[in-house]
Every structure is written in structure tokens, then in C-alpha cells.
Design a protein around this motif. Structure first.
Motif, PDB file in Angstrom:
ATOM      1  N   TYR A  72      -8.894 -25.358 -20.577  1.00 36.77           N
ATOM      2  CA  TYR A  72      -9.906 -26.324 -21.018  1.00 36.77           C
ATOM      3  C   TYR A  72      -9.237 -27.616 -21.504  1.00 36.77           C
ATOM      4  N   TYR A  73      -8.216 -27.475 -22.329  1.00 34.63           N
ATOM      5  CA  TYR A  73      -7.538 -28.670 -22.862  1.00 34.63           C
ATOM      6  C   TYR A  73      -6.736 -29.393 -21.781  1.00 34.63           C
ATOM      7  N   LEU A  74      -6.177 -28.644 -20.832  1.00 38.24           N
ATOM      8  CA  LEU A  74      -5.461 -29.279 -19.727  1.00 38.24           C
ATOM      9  C   LEU A  74      -6.436 -30.119 -18.896  1.00 38.24           C
ATOM     10  N   LEU A  75      -7.598 -29.540 -18.558  1.00 38.20           N
ATOM     11  CA  LEU A  75      -8.594 -30.277 -17.768  1.00 38.20           C
ATOM     12  C   LEU A  75      -9.031 -31.539 -18.495  1.00 38.20           C
ATOM     13  N   ASN A  76      -9.408 -31.390 -19.750  1.00 40.71           N
ATOM     14  CA  ASN A  76      -9.897 -32.540 -20.506  1.00 40.71           C
ATOM     15  C   ASN A  76      -8.805 -33.560 -20.801  1.00 40.71           C
ATOM     16  N   GLY A  77      -7.550 -33.145 -20.774  1.00 40.30           N
ATOM     17  CA  GLY A  77      -6.446 -34.063 -21.029  1.00 40.30           C
ATOM     18  C   GLY A  77      -5.886 -34.709 -19.770  1.00 40.30           C
ATOM     19  N   THR A  78      -6.412 -34.323 -18.617  1.00 42.27           N
ATOM     20  CA  THR A  78      -5.914 -34.876 -17.358  1.00 42.27           C
ATOM     21  C   THR A  78      -6.503 -36.258 -17.139  1.00 42.27           C
ATOM     22  N   ALA A  79      -5.632 -37.234 -16.880  1.00 43.72           N
ATOM     23  CA  ALA A  79      -6.091 -38.611 -16.643  1.00 43.72           C
ATOM     24  C   ALA A  79      -7.070 -38.622 -15.476  1.00 43.72           C
ATOM     25  N   GLY A  80      -8.205 -39.286 -15.673  1.00 43.46           N
ATOM     26  CA  GLY A  80      -9.216 -39.399 -14.636  1.00 43.46           C
ATOM     27  C   GLY A  80     -10.368 -38.427 -14.791  1.00 43.46           C
ATOM     28  N   VAL A  81     -10.185 -37.352 -15.570  1.00 42.89           N
ATOM     29  CA  VAL A  81     -11.274 -36.385 -15.785  1.00 42.89           C
ATOM     30  C   VAL A  81     -12.201 -36.929 -16.862  1.00 42.89           C
ATOM     31  N   ILE A  82     -13.491 -37.010 -16.533  1.00 43.87           N
ATOM     32  CA  ILE A  82     -14.489 -37.460 -17.502  1.00 43.87           C
ATOM     33  C   ILE A  82     -15.007 -36.264 -18.293  1.00 43.87           C
ATOM     34  N   ARG A  83     -15.442 -35.201 -17.565  1.00 43.23           N
ATOM     35  CA  ARG A  83     -15.962 -34.013 -18.242  1.00 43.23           C
ATOM     36  C   ARG A  83     -16.088 -32.867 -17.259  1.00 43.23           C
ATOM     37  N   ILE A  84     -16.273 -31.679 -17.815  1.00 41.58           N
ATOM     38  CA  ILE A  84     -16.594 -30.492 -17.032  1.00 41.58           C
ATOM     39  C   ILE A  84     -18.115 -30.376 -17.086  1.00 41.58           C
ATOM     40  N   LEU A  85     -18.755 -30.249 -15.918  1.00 40.79           N
ATOM     41  CA  LEU A  85     -20.212 -30.115 -15.936  1.00 40.79           C
ATOM     42  C   LEU A  85     -20.588 -28.883 -16.737  1.00 40.79           C
ATOM     43  N   SER A  86     -21.617 -29.040 -17.572  1.00 36.86           N
ATOM     44  CA  SER A  86     -21.971 -27.959 -18.482  1.00 36.86           C
ATOM     45  C   SER A  86     -23.481 -27.815 -18.600  1.00 36.86           C
ATOM     46  N   THR A  87     -23.862 -26.682 -19.154  1.00 39.31           N
ATOM     47  CA  THR A  87     -25.252 -26.417 -19.466  1.00 39.31           C
ATOM     48  C   THR A  87     -25.296 -26.035 -20.929  1.00 39.31           C
ATOM     49  N   GLY A  88     -26.127 -26.691 -21.684  1.00 37.93           N
ATOM     50  CA  GLY A  88     -26.237 -26.377 -23.105  1.00 37.93           C
ATOM     51  C   GLY A  88     -24.959 -26.597 -23.879  1.00 37.93           C
ATOM     52  N   GLY A  89     -24.147 -27.579 -23.447  1.00 35.61           N
ATOM     53  CA  GLY A  89     -22.927 -27.906 -24.173  1.00 35.61           C
ATOM     54  C   GLY A  89     -21.721 -27.048 -23.803  1.00 35.61           C
ATOM     55  N   ARG A  90     -21.913 -25.998 -23.004  1.00 30.09           N
ATOM     56  CA  ARG A  90     -20.804 -25.126 -22.604  1.00 30.09           C
ATOM     57  C   ARG A  90     -20.503 -25.324 -21.123  1.00 30.09           C
ATOM     58  N   PRO A  91     -19.214 -25.438 -20.752  1.00 32.30           N
ATOM     59  CA  PRO A  91     -18.879 -25.554 -19.331  1.00 32.30           C
ATOM     60  C   PRO A  91     -19.502 -24.394 -18.555  1.00 32.30           C
ATOM     61  N   SER A  92     -20.195 -24.720 -17.482  1.00 32.09           N
ATOM     62  CA  SER A  92     -20.859 -23.665 -16.713  1.00 32.09           C
ATOM     63  C   SER A  92     -20.236 -23.547 -15.327  1.00 32.09           C
ATOM     64  N   PRO A  93     -19.797 -22.330 -14.988  1.00 30.65           N
ATOM     65  CA  PRO A  93     -19.222 -22.121 -13.652  1.00 30.65           C
ATOM     66  C   PRO A  93     -20.322 -22.142 -12.603  1.00 30.65           C
ATOM     67  N   LEU A  94     -19.904 -22.346 -11.368  1.00 31.32           N
ATOM     68  CA  LEU A  94     -20.845 -22.254 -10.261  1.00 31.32           C
ATOM     69  C   LEU A  94     -21.272 -20.802 -10.095  1.00 31.32           C
ATOM     70  N   GLU A  95     -22.483 -20.609  -9.627  1.00 31.74           N
ATOM     71  CA  GLU A  95     -22.938 -19.267  -9.266  1.00 31.74           C
ATOM     72  C   GLU A  95     -22.082 -18.822  -8.083  1.00 31.74           C
ATOM     73  N   GLU A  96     -21.934 -17.515  -7.906  1.00 27.70           N
ATOM     74  CA  GLU A  96     -21.110 -17.003  -6.808  1.00 27.70           C
ATOM     75  C   GLU A  96     -21.581 -17.523  -5.457  1.00 27.70           C
ATOM     76  N   HIS A  97     -22.896 -17.544  -5.235  1.00 24.93           N
ATOM     77  CA  HIS A  97     -23.407 -18.005  -3.938  1.00 24.93           C
ATOM     78  C   HIS A  97     -23.143 -19.496  -3.731  1.00 24.93           C
ATOM     79  N   GLU A  98     -23.152 -20.293  -4.828  1.00 18.85           N
ATOM     80  CA  GLU A  98     -22.843 -21.723  -4.704  1.00 18.85           C
ATOM     81  C   GLU A  98     -21.380 -21.921  -4.326  1.00 18.85           C
ATOM     82  N   ALA A  99     -20.497 -21.170  -4.976  1.00 16.36           N
ATOM     83  CA  ALA A  99     -19.062 -21.283  -4.697  1.00 16.36           C
ATOM     84  C   ALA A  99     -18.763 -20.865  -3.255  1.00 16.36           C
ATOM     85  N   ALA A 100     -19.370 -19.773  -2.804  1.00 19.03           N
ATOM     86  CA  ALA A 100     -19.153 -19.313  -1.431  1.00 19.03           C
ATOM     87  C   ALA A 100     -19.680 -20.347  -0.445  1.00 19.03           C
ATOM     88  N   TRP A 101     -20.853 -20.885  -0.738  1.00 18.06           N
ATOM     89  CA  TRP A 101     -21.469 -21.880   0.133  1.00 18.06           C
ATOM     90  C   TRP A 101     -20.608 -23.142   0.209  1.00 18.06           C
TER      91      TRP A 101
END
Length: 173
Positions: A72-101
Motif C-alpha cells: 500500500y505504501y509503495l503504491l501510494n509513494g510511487t511517483a505518478g500514482v494519484i490513488r488506488i480506486l476504492s469503495t467506502g474509503g478502502r481500496p477495492s480489488p476487482l471482482e474475479e470476473h472483471e479481472a478475468a475479463w
């Protein structure tokens, strides 16, 4: 993670437009799997059609990882990264079907889809990435050879514009 269940999942990073490849290289240097959606886009230039690589979702990079505090800190500390898309303030992973698609889509974007036109309003997607997106088509710009599709990624709607190659079917007499 809780209970020691190490689980890698795909997350969506919002990054500065124009820095997608720099962020991708930096994260891959740290051993993370990344994905930028690119297509070979057909572009009309000086009266003829040619193909050019085009970034499909500028400002977004997909990354697969186990979201530990360190990651989490590596991602947020990487130059050019604005944010991790999240839901309700918590980073939310893609659903399995979205990732496969997304992975299938990325593989199929190597060349434009083929669309067979029967008349002004009737068509069939013959092959390519648009075959799996046929139900999400919201419009076709025949002059520019673009199809607009609406997709949802991590709960957020996104409109994509994809290239296609047309085939005209002759009417039978």
C-alpha cells in the motif's frame, strides 16, 4: 492478511495521464504484475487507414498484488500514482470476473474487431474484443470506425471507444 491467507488480487490505480508507462515500469521493477489496456487503433490519415497503438484508458493502470501495508505504501509513494480506486474509503480489488475479463480483453486488443454490416442499423460482431462486449455497445461512429461501449470496473462505469474494421454484406437480388 487475516488468518495468513495471502491473496493476490487486481487493483486499479489512478495515475497521472502521460505517466502510465513510467508507473508501470516502476511497479514491475518491484516485481508486481501490471496491465495497461492498449489497442491497435485504426486511424485515417491523408486519405488512407493505418494502425497505431493507443492507450485505451489513459490515467488508469491495473496492478496485481497482495495489498499488505508495505505494498500500500509503495503504491501510494510511487511517483505518478494519484490513488488506488476504492469503495467506502478502502481500496477495492476487482471482482474475479472483471479481472478475468480485463486479461482476455487485453489479449484481444492486438488488432481491431471485425463488424459485418447488413444495412444502416443491422450488424454482427465477427471477431475480436467486441465479441465479448456486444451487449455493452452504446453507439457506432461509422465515419471514424469507432464503437462506444460502457463497462463497469470496480463499481465505476467507464466509456471506452474501440476501433473496428467494417465488412459490408451485399444484398441478395
Amino acid at each position: 492478511t487475516a488468518g495468513g491467507d495471502a491473496m493476490t488480487q487486481w487493483y486499479v490505480l489512478q495515475v497521472l495521464t502521460g505517466q502510465e508507462e513510467d508507473v508501470q515500469q516502476e511497479l514491475e521493477r518491484h516485481g508486481y504484475e501490471t496491465l495497461l489496456l492498449r489497442e491497435m487503433r485504426t486511424i485515417r490519415q491523408r486519405g488512407s487507414w493505418r494502425e497505431q497503438e493507443y492507450l485505451l484508458m489513459p490515467g488508469y493502470l491495473f496492478v496485481r498484488l497482495e495489498l499488505t501495508d508495505e505494498a500500500y505504501y509503495l503504491l501510494n509513494g510511487t511517483a505518478g500514482v494519484i490513488r488506488i480506486l476504492s469503495t467506502g474509503g478502502r481500496p477495492s480489488p476487482l471482482e474475479e470476473h472483471e479481472a478475468a475479463w480485463l486479461q482476455i480483453l487485453a489479449e484481444q486488443l492486438g488488432r481491431p474487431s471485425t463488424i459485418q454490416f447488413y444495412d444502416a442499423h443491422t450488424y454482427r460482431v465477427v471477431d475480436g474484443a467486441l465479441r465479448s462486449l456486444e451487449r455493452q455497445i452504446t453507439g457506432i461512429d461509422r465515419h471514424r470506425r469507432r464503437v462506444r461501449v460502457m463497462i463497469t470496473i470496480a463499481g465505476h462505469p467507464h466509456r471506452l471507444s474501440l476501433s473496428y474494421c467494417p465488412i459490408k454484406v451485399r444484398e441478395r437480388s
